[in-house]
Scaffold this motif. Structure first.
Motif, mmCIF file in Angstrom:
data_model
loop_
_atom_site.group_PDB
_atom_site.id
_atom_site.type_symbol
_atom_site.label_atom_id
_atom_site.label_comp_id
_atom_site.label_asym_id
_atom_site.label_seq_id
_atom_site.Cartn_x
_atom_site.Cartn_y
_atom_site.Cartn_z
ATOM 1 N N GLY A 186 0.812 -1.205 0.000
ATOM 2 C CA GLY A 186 0.000 0.000 0.000
ATOM 3 C C GLY A 186 0.846 1.255 0.000
ATOM 4 N N ARG A 187 0.193 2.380 0.315
ATOM 5 C CA ARG A 187 0.866 3.674 0.336
ATOM 6 C C ARG A 187 0.475 4.417 1.616
ATOM 7 N N LEU A 188 1.458 5.056 2.231
ATOM 8 C CA LEU A 188 1.213 5.890 3.403
ATOM 9 C C LEU A 188 1.472 7.345 3.031
ATOM 10 N N VAL A 189 0.541 8.228 3.378
ATOM 11 C CA VAL A 189 0.640 9.652 3.082
ATOM 12 C C VAL A 189 0.728 10.432 4.386
ATOM 13 N N PHE A 190 1.711 11.317 4.466
ATOM 14 C CA PHE A 190 1.870 12.225 5.602
ATOM 15 C C PHE A 190 1.461 13.610 5.132
ATOM 16 N N LEU A 191 0.419 14.177 5.739
ATOM 17 C CA LEU A 191 -0.143 15.459 5.276
ATOM 18 C C LEU A 191 -0.160 16.466 6.418
ATOM 19 N N VAL A 192 0.331 17.680 6.141
ATOM 20 C CA VAL A 192 0.295 18.761 7.122
ATOM 21 C C VAL A 192 -0.612 19.865 6.593
ATOM 22 N N VAL A 193 -1.453 20.412 7.474
ATOM 23 C CA VAL A 193 -2.401 21.466 7.101
ATOM 24 C C VAL A 193 -1.761 22.824 7.359
ATOM 25 N N ASP A 194 -1.760 23.681 6.348
ATOM 26 C CA ASP A 194 -1.237 25.038 6.481
ATOM 27 C C ASP A 194 -2.386 26.024 6.626
ATOM 28 N N GLY A 195 -2.199 27.029 7.474
ATOM 29 C CA GLY A 195 -3.206 28.078 7.621
ATOM 30 C C GLY A 195 -3.970 28.018 8.928
ATOM 31 N N LEU A 196 -3.833 26.934 9.700
ATOM 32 C CA LEU A 196 -4.574 26.830 10.960
ATOM 33 C C LEU A 196 -4.078 27.825 12.001
ATOM 34 N N GLY A 197 -2.792 28.141 11.967
ATOM 35 C CA GLY A 197 -2.264 29.114 12.918
ATOM 36 C C GLY A 197 -2.928 30.471 12.760
ATOM 37 N N ALA A 198 -3.105 30.892 11.507
ATOM 38 C CA ALA A 198 -3.762 32.177 11.262
ATOM 39 C C ALA A 198 -5.219 32.147 11.706
ATOM 40 N N VAL A 199 -5.885 30.994 11.524
ATOM 41 C CA VAL A 199 -7.277 30.857 11.976
ATOM 42 C C VAL A 199 -7.349 30.980 13.496
ATOM 43 N N ASN A 200 -6.461 30.291 14.196
ATOM 44 C CA ASN A 200 -6.447 30.373 15.662
ATOM 45 C C ASN A 200 -6.205 31.796 16.142
ATOM 46 N N ASP A 201 -5.275 32.498 15.473
ATOM 47 C CA ASP A 201 -4.929 33.855 15.901
ATOM 48 C C ASP A 201 -6.063 34.840 15.649
ATOM 49 N N SER A 202 -6.760 34.688 14.526
ATOM 50 C CA SER A 202 -7.768 35.685 14.144
ATOM 51 C C SER A 202 -9.173 35.346 14.616
ATOM 52 N N LEU A 203 -9.518 34.058 14.657
ATOM 53 C CA LEU A 203 -10.888 33.670 14.976
ATOM 54 C C LEU A 203 -11.011 32.857 16.259
ATOM 55 N N GLY A 204 -9.897 32.465 16.836
ATOM 56 C CA GLY A 204 -9.937 31.728 18.094
ATOM 57 C C GLY A 204 -9.725 30.238 17.905
ATOM 58 N N HIS A 205 -9.323 29.583 18.984
ATOM 59 C CA HIS A 205 -8.984 28.160 18.919
ATOM 60 C C HIS A 205 -10.217 27.276 18.747
ATOM 61 N N VAL A 206 -11.381 27.755 19.185
ATOM 62 C CA VAL A 206 -12.593 26.959 18.981
ATOM 63 C C VAL A 206 -12.859 26.783 17.498
ATOM 64 N N VAL A 207 -12.752 27.880 16.739
ATOM 65 C CA VAL A 207 -12.943 27.802 15.283
ATOM 66 C C VAL A 207 -11.833 26.973 14.653
ATOM 67 N N GLY A 208 -10.596 27.146 15.145
ATOM 68 C CA GLY A 208 -9.483 26.360 14.609
ATOM 69 C C GLY A 208 -9.688 24.872 14.807
ATOM 70 N N GLU A 209 -10.213 24.487 15.977
ATOM 71 C CA GLU A 209 -10.475 23.068 16.224
ATOM 72 C C GLU A 209 -11.595 22.553 15.338
ATOM 73 N N GLN A 210 -12.623 23.380 15.125
ATOM 74 C CA GLN A 210 -13.701 22.967 14.222
ATOM 75 C C GLN A 210 -13.178 22.786 12.794
ATOM 76 N N ALA A 211 -12.275 23.677 12.397
ATOM 77 C CA ALA A 211 -11.675 23.552 11.061
ATOM 78 C C ALA A 211 -10.867 22.267 10.951
ATOM 79 N N LEU A 212 -10.124 21.941 12.009
ATOM 80 C CA LEU A 212 -9.329 20.708 12.005
ATOM 81 C C LEU A 212 -10.231 19.484 11.896
ATOM 82 N N ARG A 213 -11.353 19.507 12.612
ATOM 83 C CA ARG A 213 -12.305 18.398 12.503
ATOM 84 C C ARG A 213 -12.854 18.294 11.083
ATOM 85 N N SER A 214 -13.110 19.444 10.458
ATOM 86 C CA SER A 214 -13.632 19.438 9.089
ATOM 87 C C SER A 214 -12.629 18.838 8.113
#
Length: 576
Positions: A186-214
C-alpha cells in the motif's frame, strides 16, 4: 432535601445580553441579593466559548441579539451543557410562538423586560435551587456506575483517538500500519495542514479546532474503501491506502478543493503532503512515517502540494544536516569569504562600487553554493551572526581601497530578512562603520522587498534611522516581489536593483523588456537610481543604457572575486 443559602448564593451565573446596560443591571441586581459569582458578556460567541470551557450553574440569555440570537445560542449548546445548566430567557416579547420556540430549544423559564427586580430574583433563585435539588436527588449509585463506565470508555478511546478530530491517533496509526505491513502492500501519506495558525490567531482556537475536525471529515470522505485516516498531531494527518487505489494526490486535492465553512466563516486552508510505498520504501512503521514526513518537508520547501519519497531525499536531508552543523563554525574556521563584484556606470564603464557577496569554501565539501547554505542559515538563524561579519568585513575592505586611492567606491551589502527582523540593524551598521573608519556615504545597504513588506511600519523606522546615518539604501531583486509604487514613495529608498531574472533574456523576451522599462520609468519618476544585475552581453548594456538605467553588474564586466583579486582589478582599471 434542604439547599443552603450559602450554596445558592455561591452559584456561578452567566448573563448574555447585547445591551451592556442590561448586563450591568442584572449583575448589580444579583450582587445586591448576595450572589457572588456573576459574569456578564455582550457577545453570544464568547458565551459559547465560556460555556464550553467553564462550569456555570445558570445561564441568563437574551433572545434578540445581532449576529446570533438566543435561539441560535440554545441550538449550539451541547446536550451536556443543557442538562446541567438551566437557561432562563430574557425577552421583551410575550407572543406564544417566541416562548414555545425557546422552551423547545431547552429554556427552563422566562424573565420579561423591563425587569421586575423581585420577580426576576425569585425566578433565578427558583431555577438554581431546583437544579441543585435535582442533582442531589439523582441516584448516586447509578450515576457513579455510569460515570465509571463513561470514564473507562473515554480512557480505551483517548488511548487510541485524537481528542479534537476523534480520528485514530499515533497509537492507532502504529497498530493499523502494523496490520497492513503484515500481509499487504500500500501507500502511506503524511499530510500537514497550512493556515490553521492564522485561523487560531484571528478567529480563536474553537474555530481552529472545528476547522481541524472538518479537514479530518473531508479526508475520511475522500478516502476509498479499505483506506485509513488518522491524526498524527494537531495539524498533521496520516492516510493509508490499499494497493488497488493509491491516487493519493487526488484524494488530498479533493479534501482541500473547497473552502471550509466553519461557524459562519469561509476558511481557505492549504496542505503539503509526502508519501511512501510499502514495503518498497520500508517494512517498519516508524521508518515509513519518517520517510513520508521527509517527502512532505521537501514538498513544502519546493512550494508544491505533494512529493513522493525516493532515496535522493534522504541524501539531500543528510547533506543539509551536515551543512547546518558545519555552518555554525564556519566563521571561526575562516571558511567564509567575502567576494566582490564590480558595479559600473553604464554611460562610460567606470567602476563606481561593488557588491559584497558571501562565499563558503569547506575543506572537505569544497565550494558550497550560496543557494544551498543561505536558506539554511536563514532558517536556523545563523545568518544573523554571518551577516554582521560580512558587514564588518566589507566595510574594512572598502576602507582599505579608499586609503589606496579608490576613495569614490561605494560597497553594497545585502541584509537578509532574518537579520533585518532579528537585530538592531542600525547599531550593527554604525558599529561596522566606526570600527573600519569607512564614511557612511560609502556604504549601501540592500534589502529585499519581501523583508520590507513583512512589517512596513518597522521598515519605515529602520530605514529612516539608517538614512539618518548617511547610508544609502537599495531594494534588492526588485520586480520579483510586491513592486508597489505606494510603498516606494513612503520608504527612504535611494536605489532599485533590477533582478537578473529579467535581464538574462532581455534582448529576446518582450515581456522582460516591458517589465524592465516599467521599472526604470518608475524609478526615474521617483528620482531613484537603478542597478541592473546579470548583464552578460553588450546588447544588455545597450538596452539598459538606452532606457535610463544608471549602473550595472554582471559577467560582462567581471565575476565576483576575492578582495585580493578585486584590488588587482581596480589597479588594472586605473592603469588603463
Amino acid at each position: 432535601m434542604f439547599i443552603s443559602e450559602e450554596k445558592i448564593l455561591a452559584a456561578r451565573i452567566l448573563t448574555v445580553d447585547d445591551n451592556p446596560v442590561n448586563v450591568a443591571l442584572l449583575r448589580d441586581m444579583l450582587e445586591a441579593e448576595g450572589f457572588r459569582d456573576v459574569i456578564g458578556t455582550t457577545s453570544p460567541f464568547e458565551a459559547l466559548e465560556m460555556l464550553a470551557s467553564e462550569q456555570f450553574d445558570l445561564l441568563l440569555l437574551d433572545i434578540r441579539m445581532p449576529g446570533m440570537d438566543g435561539h441560535q445560542v440554545l441550538a449550539r449548546l451541547p446536550d451536556t451543557v443543557k442538562s446541567y445548566v438551566p437557561v432562563i430567557v430574557l425577552t421583551a416579547q410575550t407572543d406564544p410562538e417566541t416562548r414555545m420556540r425557546a422552551l423547545s430549544g431547552g429554556a427552563r423559564d422566562f424573565i420579561s423586560k423591563p425587569f421586575d427586580t423581585t420577580e426576576a430574583t425569585q425566578r433565578i433563585r427558583n431555577a438554581i435551587e431546583a437544579q441543585l435539588l435535582y442533582a442531589q436527588h439523582r441516584d448516586q449509585a447509578v450515576m457513579l456506575e455510569r460515570e465509571v463506565e463513561k470514564r473507562t470508555a473515554e480512557l480505551r478511546h483517548m488511548a487510541t483517538h485524537h481528542s479534537i478530530t476523534g480520528l485514530p491517533n499515533r497509537a492507532g496509526v502504529r497498530h493499523t500500519l502494523a496490520e497492513y505491513l503484515h500481509d499487504q502492500r500500500g501507500r502511506l501519506v503524511f499530510l500537514v495542514v497550512d493556515g490553521l495558525g492564522a485561523v487560531n490567531d484571528s478567529l480563536g482556537h474553537v474555530v481552529g479546532e472545528q476547522a481541524l475536525r472538518s479537514v479530518g471529515e473531508r479526508l475520511s470522505a475522500a478516502c476509498p474503501p479499505g483506506g485509513f485516516v488518522a491524526s498524527w498531531s494537531n495539524n498533521e494527518f496520516i492516510v493509508i491506502l490499499p494497493p488497488d487505489d493509491q491516487d493519493w494526490e487526488t484524494i488530498c486535492d479533493t479534501a482541500f478543493a473547497r473552502p471550509f465553512a466553519v461557524d459562519g466563516n469561509e476558511l481557505v486552508l492549504d496542505y503539503a503532503s509526502g508519501s511512501v510505498q510499502f514495503p518498497q520504501d520500508g517494512d517498519e512503521g516508524d521508518l515509513l512515517i519518517q520517510r513520508a514526513g521527509l517527502a512532505m518537508f521537501f514538498a513544502r520547501q519546493r512550494g508544491v502540494p505533494s512529493c513522493a519519497f525516493n532515496s535522493e531525499l534522504e541524501d539531500t536531508a543528510r547533506r543539509r544536516l551536515q551543512l547546518e552543523r558545519e555552518l555554525r563554525g564556519a566563521i571561526e574556521r575562516r571558511e567564509l569569504q567575502v567576494y566582490y563584484q564590480p558595479k559600473v556606470a553604464l554611460s562610460d564603464g567606470r567602476v563606481v562600487g561593488m557588491e559584497a557577496l558571501l562565499r563558503w569554501f569547506h575543506p572537505e565539501l569544497g565550494f558550497v553554493s550560496p543557494a544551498q547554505f543561505i536558506p539554511i542559515a536563514e532558517e536556523t538563524g545563523a545568518i544573523v551572526g554571518i551577516g554582521e561579519w560580512v558587514m564588518r568585513q566589507a566595510c574594512a575592505d572598502t576602507r582599505a581601497w579608499h586609503l589606496a586611492g579608490f576613495d569614490d567606491l561605494v560597497v553594497a551589502v545585502n541584509v537578509s530578512g532574518r537579520q533585518f527582523e532579528a537585530t538592531d540593524l542600525t547599531g550593527t551598521v554604525l558599529s561596522a562603520l566606526k570600527e573600519s573608519g569607512l564614511p557612511a556615504s560609502a556604504l549601501e545597504v540592500e534589502i529585499t522587498e519581501t523583508a520590507l513588506m513583512r512589517d512596513l511600519e518597522r521598515a519605515r523606522t529602520v530605514l529612516g534611522s539608517l538614512r539618518d546615518l548617511g547610508v544609502a539604501l537599495a531594494i534588492d531583486d526588485f520586480g520579483t516581489g510586491y513592486s508597489s509604487l505606494a510603498y516606494l514613495r513612503d520608504l527612504a529608498i535611494d536605489t532599485l536593483k533590477v533582478d537578473q531574472s529579467f535581464v538574462r533574456d532581455l534582448t529576446d523576451d518582450t515581456d522582460d523588456q516591458a517589465i524592465v522599462r516599467a521599472i526604470l520609468v518608475m524609478a526615474q519618476s521617483l528620482g531613484l537610481s537603478t542597478v541592473a544585475e546579470g548583464i552578460e552581453t553588450p546588447r544588455h548594456t545597450d538596452f539598459l543604457r538606452l532606457h535610463g538605467c544608471t549602473l550595472g553588474q554582471g559577467y560582462l564586466y567581471a565575476k565576483p572575486m576575492p578582495a585580493c583579486d578585486f584590488s588587482a582589478f581596480l589597479n588594472r582599471q586605473r592603469q588603463g
